[in-house]
Design an enzyme around this catalytic site. Structure first.
Site, PDB file in Angstrom:
ATOM      1  CG  ASP A 133      -5.999  -2.594  -4.080  1.00 32.62           C
ATOM      2  OD1 ASP A 133      -6.556  -1.729  -3.374  1.00 32.62           O
ATOM      3  OD2 ASP A 133      -4.950  -3.157  -3.760  1.00 32.62           O
ATOM      4  CB  SER A 145      -0.948  -0.067   1.196  1.00 30.15           C
ATOM      5  OG  SER A 145      -2.021   0.811   1.055  1.00 30.15           O
ATOM      6  CG  HIS A 190      -5.467  -2.505   0.056  1.00 31.62           C
ATOM      7  ND1 HIS A 190      -4.892  -1.978  -1.070  1.00 31.62           N
ATOM      8  CD2 HIS A 190      -4.860  -1.885   1.116  1.00 31.62           C
ATOM      9  CE1 HIS A 190      -3.990  -1.074  -0.723  1.00 31.62           C
ATOM     10  NE2 HIS A 190      -3.941  -1.020   0.601  1.00 31.62           N
TER      11      HIS A 190
END
Length: 528
Positions: free
Chosen positions: A469, A242, A497
């Site tokens: 995502d 991320s 995610h």
């Protein structure tokens, strides 16, 4: 109401219960970056600075930084199961190393064998603001083959968790802040939202003034190079998820010759400005919600009906509107407001394994019981059962608002952009647009701008993207892979995610083979 939408791994969310986007979502530039503000759009936000490129730092270590690079770390047992912890010093201001230090918490777990040790594998779960040490101790000691060959290591970035954390509101203040209406319908509600943003920013300045100007992604990446040297490694081996992909890519841009093996999972695109980032992410959460709705309507007891995904979206919007007028009881002093309900739904979008839970909690909310969605919201905000909040919701805007200029600077700019946000997501667009105003009132001016990262000369880098995502849309992974001169893109065709360690043997095998043997997957490899 979210201080900002977080970019972080789904594991941390599911562990608690089961990005959101920021008004100034992350990006950064170094003092040496060839980056400059781009022209503004009609809404006042910068256009992507696609032609600006992050410039590498000189390979020689400046004399003023040598004491940091040469420091010896003193380790002690912590966290059980063979973990060790220490404290590392870094300059608070890299432009003025003599002005004072910042202390950063570091943890590691030494390679277990068998097989020869490759090096230290640094991990970061994203945020910005998530504790890398917590992630290391809770989730990262697997797979066994990687654990055998690497010393697993983590540093809480400056301003985060154990590393001189940013502090802002009291727990009671934070409770009120998260309930603030983020879909204002009247001038009075707009003023209340702005007042909340101003108070949050003012209190952060009061309680954390020392560090607020020095928590940028550039500075955190430079800290990682100091840690690399202190650990005795010539190259940096790294797995970032991320926002951790932006941190890793930034390191590669600054120190391309020091990149070892680097996995960037759930990639961000550093070449886009705040407004573009927010629009893209709004659309990403809409994609994730559509996937959830398509699954939900297959169940006869779907709380959003069984007609179509569009109808499911309309029913969710109707629930949010109802909660805006009449918050639901939760069995405690706090009620489930529209803002808390939205956060709860968003939290479940990070991982499809939370979808059955979300179905149950939406049914409860429609029946007047808001406890379930409040639990999801609390997990997102990292609010424990005693009412205490972790530091992440304070560190997150501190980093984001320093890295990029705010997407909007006035309520009128938000109003002008509402149609584009609502087009990106009829369900979440309004909330996300107003959330994008929070950095406008931040007490520290941004030091970064959008830029490309090429990292010319770096060893092969593996970029991983998931097609549905929500927090880091797949297009961002494609964009980052195209910018990095040595990158290979690995695609997971699925929901949720990030991809590594989430159940795909195809993904995990490809990444593990890269980490252990340096072998990159074939070009355009897709996993399901």
């Amino acid at each position: 109401m979210a201080t900002s939408r977080l970019l972080r791994t789904s594991a941390a969310l599911l562990a608690a219960t089961a990005l959101l986007i920021s008004g100034c979502s992350s990006g950064s530039s170094s003092p040496g970056a060839e980056a400059s503000p781009g022209p503004t759009t009609e809404a006042g936000a910068q256009r992507p600075a696609a032609d600006a490129t992050l410039a590498p730092l000189p390979s020689a270590t400046p004399a003023g930084l040598r004491p940091y690079y040469d420091q010896k770390l003193s380790w002690h047992p912590c966290g059980g199961s063979g973990f060790e912890c220490t404290t590392m010093k870094a300059p608070l201001d890299y432009a003025d190393p003599g002005a004072g230090d910042i202390k950063l918490a570091v943890a590691r777990k030494k390679a277990t064998g068998p097989g020869s040790r490759i090096g230290s594998l640094l991990v970061n779960p994203g945020g910005p603001g998530a504790s890398a040490i917590d992630y290391l101790q809770q989730y990262a000691p697997q797979p066994a083959a990687v654990r055998a060959r690497y010393d697993l290591a983590a540093v809480d970035p400056r301003g985060v968790a154990r590393s001189e954390p940013v502090k802002c509101l009291s727990n009671k203040q934070m409770d009120r802040y998260t309930q603030t209406d983020q879909t204002p319908d009247t001038p009075a509600e707009v003023n209340k939202l702005i007042s909340a943003y101003r108070t949050f920013a003012k209190d952060c300045q009061t309680r954390s003034g020392k560090v607020l100007s020095h928590v940028s992604t550039i500075e955190a990446a430079r800290d990682m190079d100091v840690l690399r040297a202190a650990l005795g490694d010539k190259k940096l081996y790294y797995v970032g998820a991320s926002y951790g992909t932006l941190l890793g890519a930034t390191y590669a841009g600054l120190y391309p010759s020091r990149v070892g093996r680097m996995v960037l999972d759930g990639a961000m695109n550093p070449a886009i400005d705040s407004r573009t980032t927010n629009i893209d992410q709004t659309a990403g959460f809409n994609t994730a919600f559509t996937a959830f709705a398509a699954d939900c309507i297959k169940h006869k007891n779907c709380p959003l009906g069984t007609k179509s995904t569009e109808d499911a979206g309309n029913q969710l919007s109707a629930l949010f509107k109802k909660l805006d007028a009449h918050p639901a009881a939760t069995g405690e002093d706090r009620q489930l407001t529209e803002s808390l309900a939205t956060t709860g739904v968003i939290a479940a979008m990070y991982d499809e394994r939370a979808w059955p839970l979300l179905r149950d909690y939406l049914a409860q909310a429609k029946a007047g019981n808001g406890r379930g969605l409040l639990t999801l919201s609390d997990s997102y905000y990292e609010r424990d059962p005693n009412g205490s909040y972790a530091n992440q919701m304070y560190a997150n805007p501190a980093v984001n608002c320093l890295d990029l200029a705010s997407a909007f600077t006035t309520p009128d700019q938000v109003r002008a952009a509402l149609p584009s946000f609502r087009k990106a997501s009829p369900v979440f667009g309004t909330s996300f647009a107003w959330a994008a105003l929070n950095c406008a009132y931040w007490p520290v001016k941004p030091t970064g701008t959008a830029h490309r990262i090429e990292a010319k000369g770096a060893a092969p880098i593996l970029v991983v993207g998931t097609t549905r995502d929500p927090a880091t849309p797949y297009d961002w992974a494609k964009a980052l892979a195209s910018q990095l001169s040595s990158a290979t893109l690995l695609t997971y065709e699925g929901d949720g995610h990030t991809a590594y360690g989430r159940g795909s043997d195809c993904i995990d095998t490809a990444i593990n083979n890269y980490l252990l043997n340096g072998t990159v997957p074939p070009k355009n490899k897709h996993c399901k």
